[in-house]
Motif scaffolding. Structure first.
Motif, PDB file in Angstrom:
ATOM      1  N   PHE A 213      69.271  86.112  52.605  1.00 33.20           N
ATOM      2  CA  PHE A 213      68.283  86.408  51.577  1.00 33.20           C
ATOM      3  C   PHE A 213      68.308  85.357  50.469  1.00 33.20           C
ATOM      4  CE2 PHE A 213      68.549  88.544  47.326  1.00 33.20           C
ATOM      5  CZ  PHE A 213      67.224  88.384  47.005  1.00 33.20           C
ATOM      6  N   VAL A 214      69.495  84.909  50.112  1.00 33.14           N
ATOM      7  CA  VAL A 214      69.605  83.894  49.050  1.00 33.14           C
ATOM      8  C   VAL A 214      68.882  82.612  49.468  1.00 33.14           C
ATOM      9  CG1 VAL A 214      71.222  82.415  47.786  1.00 33.14           C
ATOM     10  CG2 VAL A 214      71.747  84.842  48.118  1.00 33.14           C
ATOM     11  N   GLY A 217      65.220  83.063  49.462  1.00 31.30           N
ATOM     12  CA  GLY A 217      64.751  83.033  48.077  1.00 31.30           C
ATOM     13  C   GLY A 217      64.610  81.606  47.562  1.00 31.30           C
ATOM     14  N   ARG A 220      61.570  79.996  49.256  1.00 31.47           N
ATOM     15  CA  ARG A 220      60.302  80.494  48.718  1.00 31.47           C
ATOM     16  C   ARG A 220      59.996  79.854  47.360  1.00 31.47           C
ATOM     17  NH1 ARG A 220      60.664  86.239  48.168  1.00 31.47           N
ATOM     18  NH2 ARG A 220      61.812  85.635  46.327  1.00 31.47           N
TER      19      ARG A 220
ATOM     20  N   GLN B  68      77.000  82.584  46.251  1.00 33.53           N
ATOM     21  CA  GLN B  68      75.741  83.296  45.993  1.00 33.53           C
ATOM     22  C   GLN B  68      75.323  84.100  47.216  1.00 33.53           C
ATOM     23  OE1 GLN B  68      73.097  80.096  44.999  1.00 33.53           O
ATOM     24  NE2 GLN B  68      74.177  79.622  43.094  1.00 33.53           N
ATOM     25  N   MET B  69      75.500  83.482  48.413  1.00 28.64           N
ATOM     26  CA  MET B  69      75.135  84.179  49.648  1.00 28.64           C
ATOM     27  C   MET B  69      76.056  85.368  49.877  1.00 28.64           C
ATOM     28  SD  MET B  69      74.338  80.850  52.012  1.00 28.64           S
ATOM     29  CE  MET B  69      74.329  81.676  53.583  1.00 28.64           C
ATOM     30  N   PHE B  72      74.795  88.060  46.998  1.00 25.17           N
ATOM     31  CA  PHE B  72      73.454  88.650  47.044  1.00 25.17           C
ATOM     32  C   PHE B  72      73.087  89.179  48.438  1.00 25.17           C
ATOM     33  CE2 PHE B  72      72.931  86.380  43.039  1.00 25.17           C
ATOM     34  CZ  PHE B  72      72.239  87.324  42.296  1.00 25.17           C
ATOM     35  N   ASP B  73      73.520  88.483  49.485  1.00 25.54           N
ATOM     36  CA  ASP B  73      73.206  88.982  50.831  1.00 25.54           C
ATOM     37  C   ASP B  73      73.918  90.312  51.076  1.00 25.54           C
ATOM     38  OD1 ASP B  73      71.409  87.047  51.610  1.00 25.54           O
ATOM     39  OD2 ASP B  73      72.948  85.690  52.340  1.00 25.54           O
ATOM     40  N   ILE B  76      72.081  93.315  49.098  1.00 27.37           N
ATOM     41  CA  ILE B  76      70.878  93.912  49.681  1.00 27.37           C
ATOM     42  C   ILE B  76      71.086  94.386  51.120  1.00 27.37           C
ATOM     43  CG2 ILE B  76      69.242  92.644  48.210  1.00 27.37           C
ATOM     44  CD1 ILE B  76      68.765  91.216  51.187  1.00 27.37           C
ATOM     45  N   LEU B  98      69.246  83.200  38.635  1.00 28.50           N
ATOM     46  CA  LEU B  98      69.233  83.117  40.090  1.00 28.50           C
ATOM     47  C   LEU B  98      68.510  84.332  40.688  1.00 28.50           C
ATOM     48  CD1 LEU B  98      70.195  81.685  42.687  1.00 28.50           C
ATOM     49  CD2 LEU B  98      72.288  83.025  42.541  1.00 28.50           C
ATOM     50  N   GLN B 101      64.895  83.821  40.367  1.00 30.87           N
ATOM     51  CA  GLN B 101      64.377  82.748  41.223  1.00 30.87           C
ATOM     52  C   GLN B 101      64.251  83.192  42.676  1.00 30.87           C
ATOM     53  OE1 GLN B 101      66.120  78.770  42.942  1.00 30.87           O
ATOM     54  NE2 GLN B 101      65.938  78.534  40.746  1.00 30.87           N
ATOM     55  N   ILE B 102      65.247  83.919  43.170  1.00 27.85           N
ATOM     56  CA  ILE B 102      65.203  84.290  44.585  1.00 27.85           C
ATOM     57  C   ILE B 102      64.510  85.631  44.798  1.00 27.85           C
ATOM     58  CG2 ILE B 102      67.263  82.924  45.150  1.00 27.85           C
ATOM     59  CD1 ILE B 102      68.896  85.429  45.179  1.00 27.85           C
ATOM     60  N   GLY B 103      63.978  86.230  43.750  1.00 19.39           N
ATOM     61  CA  GLY B 103      63.223  87.480  43.902  1.00 19.39           C
ATOM     62  C   GLY B 103      64.095  88.660  44.278  1.00 19.39           C
ATOM     63  N   PHE B 104      65.218  88.800  43.584  1.00 18.78           N
ATOM     64  CA  PHE B 104      66.213  89.812  43.930  1.00 18.78           C
ATOM     65  C   PHE B 104      65.680  91.248  43.828  1.00 18.78           C
ATOM     66  CE2 PHE B 104      69.574  92.626  42.160  1.00 18.78           C
ATOM     67  CZ  PHE B 104      70.260  92.841  43.348  1.00 18.78           C
ATOM     68  N   GLU B 107      63.195  92.103  46.570  1.00 24.44           N
ATOM     69  CA  GLU B 107      63.846  92.195  47.879  1.00 24.44           C
ATOM     70  C   GLU B 107      64.625  93.510  47.988  1.00 24.44           C
ATOM     71  OE1 GLU B 107      63.393  89.901  50.215  1.00 24.44           O
ATOM     72  OE2 GLU B 107      64.813  90.613  51.732  1.00 24.44           O
ATOM     73  N   HIS B 111      64.131  96.825  50.664  1.00 16.13           N
ATOM     74  CA  HIS B 111      65.164  97.437  51.499  1.00 16.13           C
ATOM     75  C   HIS B 111      65.465  98.868  51.052  1.00 16.13           C
ATOM     76  CE1 HIS B 111      66.465  93.759  53.702  1.00 16.13           C
ATOM     77  NE2 HIS B 111      65.901  93.174  52.662  1.00 16.13           N
TER      78      HIS B 111
END
Lengths: 252, 240
Positions: A213-214, A217, A220, B68-69, B72-73, B76, B98, B101-104, B107, B111
């Motif tokens: 997902f990171v 993101g 995108r 970060q992965m 955040f991964d 979610i 962050l 930026q990644i649309g947390f 997302e 889910h």
């Protein structure tokens, strides 16, 4: 039917991310419901073909038969935009070939909309090519694309030198492709999908995927920035003014 | 759509306002409700949360993409568990930049995970401004101001605007000094108080702690209901 548009994406040296730019263009036209097809000149094995297999054909741009294949089908194909990913070092000779077969002439007459995306590498040497290509482009829309996708430091150029080349092409515009972090780049490569599929978490076959997902993101966000550059230079207006008109009508 | 699990981010741009205590309480609150809980420790010093809740804590970092992965991964991931983030003040800005930026938040909602930010309020301008920024940047998330009563009774309602009419400030009751001593010495768990002798806690201290815990958990239950309500309202809006 819309006037056919041809976009030549080229660079004078390899490794400047030319195919990446071609991919963002195909995604961009897809998002704007503008049918596009592509020719990949990395004969016999094209990188662009790997990412956009359905719309891409690999051709040998130095062969007369393949030149015909590209340009003779312009009017007939159901795609209004043709993107040609020109192999490194072949930009000048491709332009020469286009000139020889009368393509540049028809662009001048306004029968074809012709644009060149000239991808610039981080060294001053790559600017020499601009001087070389300038004499062919005529009335084409010329875009100088600073591709920062893989670079941290970029364009430590002497501004007067850069400007002296830049001014040789009248009406040239600059486009800047921002950096995308290495891991995100790499994962899209591994996935071998268009950027938009990666963002939507889909495989090349449109099945649900399991990308980070990171990273999705990041891609995108980056693609949004690239597209806003294309919006800024009014790329859709350029290649398909009618499509844009009808879109505006539909919106209002 | 109905939320199966939640992500609660405990945040403040200030240090030493009770974030880790709040994160510990929340983690144990969700653990008591039954079900899996993961607590992500995003403090530069690190380790405090892990000393109290070793079986729940994941020490995290967002300094590089791998970190970060990993964070955040996992946040979610649809594993049905509750997630608590103890966001150190040093990482406040980089985390939310962050996330945006990644649309947390979008997302997470996709889910069916409810994102909530528990914001420990202080009267200073930096904090007030950062709170406004979060309202603007994360309209999809539940943003709940938390008043730590150890700092006095003023709730700064004039400075911290609440989103809807149903919203209130979440109160973290002040701990009596005699109780704090126990609570802040690891190993200590709110949920495993039965063998009180193990921490040598006098019965009256234990009784005070239980009262405090009941008040705090009541606040959390109300917050949970509010998140559920926000979910219902958004699905009603979608249908109409």
């Amino acid at each position: 039917m819309a006037k056919p548009a041809v976009i030549l994406v080229g660079a004078d040296k390899g490794g400047v991310g030319k195919t990446t730019v071609a991919r963002t263009l195909l995604d961009y036209f897809g998002a704007h419901q503008t049918p596009a097809r592509a020719f990949d000149t990395e004969f016999p094995r094209g990188t662009l073909k790997r990412f956009h297999p359905d719309v891409t054909e690999v051709v040998n741009v130095t062969s007369v038969a393949d030149q015909m294949k590209i340009f003779d089908t312009l009017g007939g194909a159901d795609s209004s935009v043709t993107v040609i990913d020109v192999r490194a070092g072949l930009l000048s000779s491709t332009l020469q070939a286009l000139s020889d077969i009368g393509f540049i002439e028809s662009a001048k007459k306004g029968q074809i909309t012709f644009s060149v995306f000239h991808i610039l590498g981080p060294t001053i040497a790559s600017l020499n090519e601009i001087a070389e290509t300038a004499r062919f482009v005529g009335d084409a829309s010329y875009f100088l694309v600073k591709n920062r996708i893989n670079d941290t430091t970029f364009f430590e150029w002497d501004p007067p030198t850069y400007n002296s080349y830049f001014k040789q092409i009248k009406g040239a515009s600059e486009i800047s492709i921002p950096k995308l972090n290495e891991m995100a780049c790499e994962q899209v490569e591994v996935a071998s999908t268009p950027f938009v599929s990666f963002i939507a978490n889909k495989t090349a076959r449109d099945e649900p995927a399991n990308y980070s997902f990171v990273l999705r993101g990041y891609v995108r966000h980056w693609l949004g920035n690239v597209w806003s550059e294309y919006d800024r230079v009014k790329l859709i207006d350029l290649v398909s003014p009618k499509a844009e008109d009808s879109a505006r009508q539909a919106a209002s | 759509m109905s939320f199966r699990s939640s992500i609660t981010i405990v945040a403040s741009p200030r240090s030493r306002v009770g974030k880790t205590l709040l994160a510990r309480l929340l983690t144990e609150f969700y653990a008591q409700k039954g079900g899996a809980v993961a607590a992500f420790d995003l403090n530069a010093g690190g380790g405090t949360l892990a000393r109290f809740l070793p079986e729940h804590t994941i020490v995290s970092t967002i300094g590089d993409i791998k970190g970060q992965m990993a964070l955040f991964d996992r946040l979610i991931a649809e594993d049905g568990g509750a997630k608590v983030v103890d966001l150190g003040y040093e990482s406040f800005e980089s985390f939310f930049a962050l996330a945006q930026q990644i649309g947390f938040a979008e997302e997470a909602l996709k889910h069916a995970i409810a994102p909530a930010i528990l914001y420990v309020i202080t009267p200073d301008a930096t904090s007030v401004e950062a709170y406004r920024g979060l309202r603007r940047r994360f309209p999809q998330a539940v943003l709940a101001p938390v008043h730590n009563e150890i700092f006095g009774s003023a709730q700064h309602r004039d400075k911290y605007q609440l989103a809807g009419s149903g919203e209130t400030v979440v109160r973290l009751p002040a701990l009596a000094p005699g109780v704090r001593k126990f609570v802040e010495t690891p190993p200590f768990s709110f949920s495993h108080l039965q063998p009180a002798a193990a921490v040598d806690m006098p019965p009256e201290v234990n009784a005070e702690l239980q009262r405090w815990l009941r008040r705090a958990f009541r606040e959390f239950r109300e917050l949970d209901l509010r998140i559920l309500l926000a979910d219902l309202q958004s699905s009603i809006r979608l249908q109409s």
